[in-house]
Design a protein around this motif. Structure first.
Motif, PDB file in Angstrom:
ATOM      1  N   LYS A  60      -1.592 -12.821   8.295  1.00  0.00           N
ATOM      2  CA  LYS A  60      -1.047 -12.441   6.984  1.00  0.00           C
ATOM      3  C   LYS A  60      -2.098 -12.540   5.889  1.00  0.00           C
ATOM      4  N   MET A  61      -3.205 -13.202   6.186  1.00  0.00           N
ATOM      5  CA  MET A  61      -4.308 -13.234   5.226  1.00  0.00           C
ATOM      6  C   MET A  61      -4.974 -11.864   5.111  1.00  0.00           C
ATOM      7  N   ALA A  62      -4.716 -10.976   6.070  1.00  0.00           N
ATOM      8  CA  ALA A  62      -5.256  -9.617   6.022  1.00  0.00           C
ATOM      9  C   ALA A  62      -4.229  -8.615   5.502  1.00  0.00           C
ATOM     10  N   VAL A  63      -3.069  -9.119   5.059  1.00  0.00           N
ATOM     11  CA  VAL A  63      -2.008  -8.272   4.505  1.00  0.00           C
ATOM     12  C   VAL A  63      -2.010  -8.431   2.983  1.00  0.00           C
ATOM     13  N   PRO A  64      -1.933  -7.340   2.236  1.00  0.00           N
ATOM     14  CA  PRO A  64      -1.928  -7.452   0.765  1.00  0.00           C
ATOM     15  C   PRO A  64      -0.821  -8.381   0.262  1.00  0.00           C
ATOM     16  N   GLN A  65      -1.155  -9.239  -0.703  1.00  0.00           N
ATOM     17  CA  GLN A  65      -0.192 -10.216  -1.219  1.00  0.00           C
ATOM     18  C   GLN A  65       1.034  -9.549  -1.818  1.00  0.00           C
ATOM     19  N   MET A  66       0.863  -8.370  -2.398  1.00  0.00           N
ATOM     20  CA  MET A  66       1.993  -7.686  -3.022  1.00  0.00           C
ATOM     21  C   MET A  66       3.065  -7.317  -1.988  1.00  0.00           C
ATOM     22  N   ILE A  67       2.645  -7.082  -0.739  1.00  0.00           N
ATOM     23  CA  ILE A  67       3.612  -6.788   0.325  1.00  0.00           C
ATOM     24  C   ILE A  67       4.310  -8.075   0.751  1.00  0.00           C
ATOM     25  N   LEU A  68       3.543  -9.157   0.876  1.00  0.00           N
ATOM     26  CA  LEU A  68       4.135 -10.438   1.284  1.00  0.00           C
ATOM     27  C   LEU A  68       5.157 -10.928   0.260  1.00  0.00           C
ATOM     28  N   ASP A  69       4.913 -10.649  -1.024  1.00  0.00           N
ATOM     29  CA  ASP A  69       5.781 -11.152  -2.095  1.00  0.00           C
ATOM     30  C   ASP A  69       6.864 -10.170  -2.508  1.00  0.00           C
ATOM     31  N   LYS A  70       6.910  -8.996  -1.920  1.00  0.00           N
ATOM     32  CA  LYS A  70       7.827  -7.953  -2.377  1.00  0.00           C
ATOM     33  C   LYS A  70       9.283  -8.374  -2.213  1.00  0.00           C
ATOM     34  N   VAL A  92       4.895  -1.200   8.657  1.00  0.00           N
ATOM     35  CA  VAL A  92       3.831  -1.073   9.660  1.00  0.00           C
ATOM     36  C   VAL A  92       2.715  -2.074   9.354  1.00  0.00           C
ATOM     37  N   THR A  93       2.385  -2.212   8.066  1.00  0.00           N
ATOM     38  CA  THR A  93       1.325  -3.144   7.663  1.00  0.00           C
ATOM     39  C   THR A  93       1.710  -4.580   7.987  1.00  0.00           C
TER      40      THR A  93
END
Length: 313
Positions: free
Chosen positions: A100-110, A120-121
């Protein structure tokens, strides 16, 4: 336990930020922490497993990993695995979401529903985490396995490879349970947490998701009773588990509804059972043993007839 949680915030947070910057994981720096977590679990497993559920959204990803590490160690101890394997399970829990460190933070926090592209990301994080770990000789193979396969499901509907049944290792099946349990009992940007009782009750009813035998071992390892379950009390009554008690996290709300000495139904009325005080839960019971053939329908009937009130048994 509180000191360990605070230390984890600093050490594991720093490790994850280094991974975000593309630096190699320095496992020797956190191994003493894993040993401290194990010692804490063996002293009092409820203290640490309760505290690690309390995390804010800014620290969720890495504190979730500390929580899964704690749950994996507790789970492995319950299975009587050897010392080296227990430590490796802890490492696996700590690194399972590294991708998850390679996933944009905005997606993790959405907060809103993810788009197909964002889904998919997010679903790429097991493969990305496995790549981040690479061939690091300090990291045990069990951790690589759990990192890559903790989102596989017993019925083959998981990802990234759609493995099923025995194709999924013991460690990955354990990781799947620990990962979901902590996720659903934690505050998330897009949902309120379930209580531990509700989480265990719902998870145990998800067909094809988890290894059923391991799910029962996990429930036992937590020393909790899942909502919707049947338990025997020490005063000759059977009761339906409702939920945890909001006022007392150690308390359990139940609905006694059946007398085992007279073999007759009782008018269900909610009580709260607290440790070392009054009526206690002796253990779980199988509905079929008592000829409660359609337990799901019977549960609904008990809840419909219940007279709730606030009382400690």
């Amino acid at each position: 336990a509180a000191k360990i949680v605070e230390k984890s915030r600093k050490k594991v947070g720093a490790m994850f930020e280094s991974a975000r910057l593309g630096q190699a994981v320095k496992l020797p720096e956190v191994l003493p922490l894993i040993d401290e977590i194990r010692d804490s679990v063996e002293r009092n497993n409820k203290a640490l497993t309760s505290l690690v559920r309390l995390k804010n959204k800014d620290e969720y990803t890495y504190m979730h990993s500390v929580a899964v590490c704690t749950l994996m160690i507790n789970f492995a101890c319950k299975l009587d695995l050897d010392d080296e394997t227990i430590r490796s399970m802890g490492v696996a829990g700590l690194l399972h979401d590294l991708g998850k460190m390679a996933v944009p933070q905005m997606i993790l926090d959405k907060v809103d529903q993810l788009t197909d592209e964002e889904m998919v990301t997010i679903r790429s994080h097991p493969v990305r985490g496995h790549a981040l770990i690479g061939e690091n000789p300090d990291i045990p193979d069990i951790a690589r396995d759990v990192c890559l396969h903790h989102h596989e499901k017993i019925d083959g509907s998981g990802y990234p490879f759609g493995l099923q049944g025995s194709e999924i290792s013991l460690a990955a099946r354990m990781g799947a349970i620990c990962d979901v349990y902590d996720a659903v009992t934690s505050n998330r940007p897009y949902k309120d947490p379930w209580t531990p009782c509700v989480a265990l009750g719902r998870m145990s009813q998800w067909q094809g998701h988890f290894d059923e035998r391991l799910m029962q071992v996990f429930i036992n390892s937590m020393g909790l009773y899942p909502a919707g379950g049947l338990v025997r009390l020490n005063d000759h009554r059977l009761a339906l588990v409702v939920d945890n008690c909001l006022e007392d996290p150690a308390g359990v709300r139940v609905l006694p509804f059946y007398c085992t000495s007279r073999l007759q139904e009782l008018a269900p009325a909610e009580i709260t059972i607290t440790p070392d005080r009054g009526v206690q839960i002796l253990g779980t019971e199988r509905p079929e043993f008592w000829h409660f053939e359609d337990w799901a329908a019977m549960r609904q009937g008990i809840l419909a007839k219940a007279a709730p009130y606030s009382a400690a048994a």
